[in-house]
Design a protein around this motif. Structure first.
Motif, PDB file in Angstrom:
ATOM      1  N   SER A  71       0.842  -1.192   0.000  1.00 37.82           N
ATOM      2  CA  SER A  71       0.000   0.000   0.000  1.00 37.82           C
ATOM      3  C   SER A  71       0.882   1.248   0.000  1.00 37.82           C
ATOM      4  CB  SER A  71      -0.885  -0.003   1.245  1.00 37.82           C
ATOM      5  OG  SER A  71      -1.575   1.209   1.320  1.00 37.82           O
ATOM      6  N   ASN A  72       0.529   2.223  -0.843  1.00 42.50           N
ATOM      7  CA  ASN A  72       1.362   3.433  -0.889  1.00 42.50           C
ATOM      8  C   ASN A  72       0.786   4.563  -0.035  1.00 42.50           C
ATOM      9  OD1 ASN A  72      -0.761   4.033  -2.534  1.00 42.50           O
ATOM     10  ND2 ASN A  72       0.458   4.491  -4.355  1.00 42.50           N
ATOM     11  N   GLY A  73      -0.387   4.320   0.557  1.00 39.86           N
ATOM     12  CA  GLY A  73      -0.953   5.289   1.506  1.00 39.86           C
ATOM     13  C   GLY A  73      -1.316   4.542   2.775  1.00 39.86           C
ATOM     14  N   GLY A 201       8.204   9.449 -15.953  1.00 41.68           N
ATOM     15  CA  GLY A 201       7.016   9.819 -15.182  1.00 41.68           C
ATOM     16  C   GLY A 201       7.419  10.299 -13.808  1.00 41.68           C
ATOM     17  N   ALA A 202       6.507  11.024 -13.159  1.00 40.21           N
ATOM     18  CA  ALA A 202       6.856  11.612 -11.865  1.00 40.21           C
ATOM     19  C   ALA A 202       5.669  11.540 -10.909  1.00 40.21           C
ATOM     20  CB  ALA A 202       7.296  13.054 -12.065  1.00 40.21           C
ATOM     21  N   SER A 203       4.953  10.420 -10.982  1.00 40.19           N
ATOM     22  CA  SER A 203       3.806  10.296 -10.083  1.00 40.19           C
ATOM     23  C   SER A 203       3.922   8.963  -9.329  1.00 40.19           C
ATOM     24  CB  SER A 203       2.523  10.426 -10.905  1.00 40.19           C
ATOM     25  OG  SER A 203       1.409  10.459 -10.067  1.00 40.19           O
ATOM     26  N   TYR A 204       2.774   8.445  -8.865  1.00 40.25           N
ATOM     27  CA  TYR A 204       2.815   7.276  -7.967  1.00 40.25           C
ATOM     28  C   TYR A 204       3.484   6.044  -8.553  1.00 40.25           C
ATOM     29  CZ  TYR A 204      -0.097  10.003  -4.993  1.00 40.25           C
ATOM     30  OH  TYR A 204      -0.553  11.004  -4.191  1.00 40.25           O
ATOM     31  N   SER A 205       3.141   5.719  -9.810  1.00 38.74           N
ATOM     32  CA  SER A 205       3.712   4.501 -10.397  1.00 38.74           C
ATOM     33  C   SER A 205       5.218   4.647 -10.544  1.00 38.74           C
ATOM     34  CB  SER A 205       3.109   4.210 -11.769  1.00 38.74           C
ATOM     35  OG  SER A 205       1.744   3.975 -11.665  1.00 38.74           O
ATOM     36  N   ALA A 206       5.653   5.808 -11.019  1.00 39.46           N
ATOM     37  CA  ALA A 206       7.088   6.036 -11.221  1.00 39.46           C
ATOM     38  C   ALA A 206       7.815   5.878  -9.892  1.00 39.46           C
ATOM     39  CB  ALA A 206       7.316   7.426 -11.802  1.00 39.46           C
ATOM     40  N   PHE A 225      11.280  13.378 -15.677  1.00 38.42           N
ATOM     41  CA  PHE A 225       9.999  14.066 -15.447  1.00 38.42           C
ATOM     42  C   PHE A 225       9.669  15.019 -16.586  1.00 38.42           C
ATOM     43  CE2 PHE A 225      13.310  16.666 -13.470  1.00 38.42           C
ATOM     44  CZ  PHE A 225      13.018  17.938 -13.918  1.00 38.42           C
ATOM     45  N   ARG A 226       8.370  15.195 -16.810  1.00 35.75           N
ATOM     46  CA  ARG A 226       7.911  16.139 -17.829  1.00 35.75           C
ATOM     47  C   ARG A 226       7.700  17.535 -17.236  1.00 35.75           C
ATOM     48  NH1 ARG A 226       2.269  14.938 -20.831  1.00 35.75           N
ATOM     49  NH2 ARG A 226       1.526  15.049 -18.681  1.00 35.75           N
ATOM     50  N   THR A 227       6.973  17.584 -16.091  1.00 45.53           N
ATOM     51  CA  THR A 227       6.616  18.893 -15.528  1.00 45.53           C
ATOM     52  C   THR A 227       7.527  19.282 -14.365  1.00 45.53           C
ATOM     53  OG1 THR A 227       4.343  18.373 -16.100  1.00 45.53           O
ATOM     54  CG2 THR A 227       4.675  20.258 -14.638  1.00 45.53           C
ATOM     55  N   ALA A 228       7.622  18.421 -13.382  1.00 40.90           N
ATOM     56  CA  ALA A 228       8.429  18.759 -12.195  1.00 40.90           C
ATOM     57  C   ALA A 228       9.002  17.478 -11.599  1.00 40.90           C
ATOM     58  CB  ALA A 228       7.540  19.450 -11.163  1.00 40.90           C
ATOM     59  N   CYS A 268       6.149   5.028 -16.915  1.00 42.39           N
ATOM     60  CA  CYS A 268       5.127   5.174 -15.859  1.00 42.39           C
ATOM     61  C   CYS A 268       4.357   6.442 -16.180  1.00 42.39           C
ATOM     62  CB  CYS A 268       5.791   5.234 -14.496  1.00 42.39           C
ATOM     63  SG  CYS A 268       6.632   3.700 -14.092  1.00 42.39           S
ATOM     64  N   THR A 269       3.710   6.425 -17.319  1.00 41.05           N
ATOM     65  CA  THR A 269       3.120   7.635 -17.891  1.00 41.05           C
ATOM     66  C   THR A 269       1.594   7.645 -17.771  1.00 41.05           C
ATOM     67  OG1 THR A 269       3.497   6.475 -19.981  1.00 41.05           O
ATOM     68  CG2 THR A 269       4.981   8.271 -19.465  1.00 41.05           C
ATOM     69  N   GLY A 270       1.086   6.907 -16.813  1.00 42.45           N
ATOM     70  CA  GLY A 270      -0.335   6.989 -16.499  1.00 42.45           C
ATOM     71  C   GLY A 270      -1.231   6.141 -17.386  1.00 42.45           C
ATOM     72  N   ASN A 287      -9.410  13.097 -17.953  1.00 46.10           N
ATOM     73  CA  ASN A 287      -8.104  12.580 -17.573  1.00 46.10           C
ATOM     74  C   ASN A 287      -8.150  12.275 -16.073  1.00 46.10           C
ATOM     75  OD1 ASN A 287      -8.218  15.177 -16.758  1.00 46.10           O
ATOM     76  ND2 ASN A 287      -6.375  15.861 -17.781  1.00 46.10           N
ATOM     77  N   ASN A 288      -6.999  11.971 -15.491  1.00 45.02           N
ATOM     78  CA  ASN A 288      -6.970  11.541 -14.101  1.00 45.02           C
ATOM     79  C   ASN A 288      -7.037  12.762 -13.185  1.00 45.02           C
ATOM     80  OD1 ASN A 288      -6.749   9.731 -12.005  1.00 45.02           O
ATOM     81  ND2 ASN A 288      -4.512   9.622 -12.096  1.00 45.02           N
ATOM     82  N   ARG A 289      -8.276  13.168 -12.836  1.00 47.90           N
ATOM     83  CA  ARG A 289      -8.436  14.379 -12.026  1.00 47.90           C
ATOM     84  C   ARG A 289      -9.498  14.176 -10.949  1.00 47.90           C
ATOM     85  NH1 ARG A 289     -11.710  18.988 -15.174  1.00 47.90           N
ATOM     86  NH2 ARG A 289     -11.599  19.695 -13.038  1.00 47.90           N
TER      87      ARG A 289
END
Ligand code: FAD
Ligand code: NA7
Length: 443
Positions: A71-73, A201-206, A225-228, A268-270, A287-289
């Motif tokens: 679990s990541n949370g 990628g720069a989110s949970y999967s990455a 990362f693409r954005t940050a 890991c690009t969603g 999208n994922n929001r």
């Protein structure tokens, strides 16, 4: 008799079944319910499989989970308020269980709900069409290869949205000499022992897949990362780079002009929301929001209020949110909740949409989703739980991740259901290689 079709028996579909079975147990007359599930078992994403691409029936593999997923949370932030972890396991357990433990918990509540007879496994929904007040649903019995058409008054879509990979193109990637895969097909870190791995990628999967590769013995891991950047304090051998600009055989060049040789690239690009069984006018496009366009209260299709979606948002909260959505959906179908007229619904949706657009950071996102759950549960008979506590815990968890990305799973949180502090796990996550349920529950 009113007929309800639920598509999918993952956590969201099971929440819907639980909501109806709870009403049934209270002596309330519930509709005739059929849940179609294309897999041969319930649990959705939590049904780990070694397979990738197509399953044994030639259907796309649904699960994106991997062998050593934990679990990541904090589990306290997803605890069912009508079925605590303590009730299920007979004792309080640590806060970040591995995959098999969470699956055991989900299935445990489903089994208690006496709903299995309502599920048709190995049945894939192929088409939903508006018909009179309701829908004509076309379903394939995958084993018998038989196509069935059935009329339903209501349809609840609970098919998840982390199964269809978003796979971008990068210049020269076709020349790469190593392995290229999307996170959806990642099953085990073991194949990357001693390798130089690029994770895009720069989110949970990455974050989780990259870290796991390092934990199980990858030589180096670079995140792109693409954005940050994620900006965690990474272990030795892990770094972050801007987006890759080109690939030439095993050499990858990044936006800052740096380059490095890799053995594998993991994208890991969603994921893409995908509903191939829905016609355009019923299909959620998003999208994922956090706010799902077209969905009043995040669940009711505003253009046809006999159609519902559960679990379509980006997820801070998971099982608790699916329950809140399921209880709301059930109460609309049972006519316990009277929906406002379309214009009023649209105004409400706009408010949530605008609020999301103004969110500045993860802390505000957590509050947003908690308020969303709060709004759904207003007047609901879903057993109350300490939602404020989960907000605090999510924020504390975020801070712990900033302090130590390899150590945040070694902390413990307090249950919003039993109000008890969970124990600390017997082994630090970074050193815990055995994630079987037996080992986890020891001690
Ligand atoms: P799913 O679990 O995806 O279930 C959807 C179901 O619908 C599946 O059983 C599928 O077979 C079925 N289905 C799809 N199409 C059809 C069709 N046409 N006909 C019939 N059946 C159909 N959440 C957490 O809380 N903690 C975590 O640690 C966590 N880790 C995650 C790690 C990964 C890699 C991923 C991908 C997700 C993770 N999640 C995590 C989020 C996870 O998505 C949710 O916990 C949960 O599984 C979502 O439930 P769902 O029922 O909405 O969707
Ligand atoms: P997310 O959270 O949707 O994140 C997708 C990431 O992929 C995000 O960092 C995106 O970058 C990145 N992305 C998307 N397209 C591109 C392209 N074209 N180039 C580079 N990077 C890209 O998906 P996850 O898989 O991480 O998480 C989904 C669930 O799975 C979650 O619940 C987990 O628990 C498991 P961005 O930051 O937007 O620039």
């Amino acid at each position: 008799m009113t007929k309800v079709c639920i598509i999918g028996a993952g956590p969201s579909g099971l929440s819907a079944l639980r909501a109806f079975s709870t009403a049934r147990d209270q002596g309330i007359r519930i509709p005739d319910i059929t849940c179609f599930e294309k897999q041969n078992n319930w649990g959705g994403q939590w049904n780990f499989t070694w397979r990738t691409s197509l399953d044994e029936n030639g259907e796309p593999v649904h699960s994106s989970m991997y062998r050593h997923l934990w679990s990541n949370g904090p589990k306290e932030c997803l605890e069912f308020s009508d079925y605590s972890f303590e009730e299920h396991f007979g004792k309080s357990i640590p806060s970040f269980p591995p995959r098999s433990v969470l699956r055991n918990y989900i299935v445990g509540r489903a089994e208690m709900s006496n709903v299995k007879e309502l599920i048709k496994f190995n049945h894939s929904v192929r088409l939903v069409e508006e018909d009179k007040e309701g829908f004509m649903v076309t379903v394939e019995d995958i084993h018998k290869k038989r196509v069935i058409k059935e009329y339903f008054d209501y349809v609840i879509v609970a098919t998840g949205h982390f199964s269809v990979p978003n796979v971008p193109e990068f210049e020269g990637i076709e020349t790469f000499t190593g392995r290229v895969m999307h996170a959806h097909d990642f099953r085990s870190a073991d194949e990357f022992i001693g390798k130089d791995v690029l994770v895009v990628g720069a989110s949970y999967s990455a974050e989780d897949i990259g870290l796991q590769c390092k934990k199980y013995g990858a030589k180096t891991v670079s995140f792109s990362f693409r954005t940050a950047p994620m900006d965690f304090i990474w272990p030795n051998g892990v770094d972050e780079r801007p987006l890759l600009t080109s690939v030439n055989k095993n050499s990858v060049t990044f936006r800052d002009g740096s380059h490095k040789n890799f053995d594998a690239i993991i994208l890991c690009t969603g994921y893409l929301h995908s509903f191939p069984f829905l016609p355009e006018d019923l299909r959620l496009v998003t999208n994922n929001r956090l706010f799902s366009p077209g969905l009043y209260k995040g669940v009711v299709w505003n253009d046809n209020t006999h159609l519902f979606y559960i679990g379509m948002q980006d997820q801070w909260y998971t099982f608790t949110m699916f329950d809140a959505e399921a209880w709301y959906t059930r109460d609309v179908i049972l006519e316990k909740i009277k929906l406002p007229v379309k214009d009023e619904r649209t105004v409400d949706m706009k408010k949530w949409d605008e609020r999301e657009n103004k969110l500045e950071d993860a802390y505000e996102m957590i509050d947003y989703q908690a308020d969303y759950i709060r709004a759904l549960l207003e007047g609901s008979d879903y057993p109350s739980f300490n939602l404020e506590l989960t907000q605090k815990e999510f924020k504390a968890w975020k801070k712990e991740k900033e302090k130590s990305i390899v150590g945040y799973r070694d902390k413990s949180y307090c249950s919003p259901v039993t109000n008890k502090q969970s124990p600390i796990h017997h082994t630090k996550w970074w050193e815990a290689m055995d994630d079987t349920i037996e080992t986890y529950l020891k001690g």
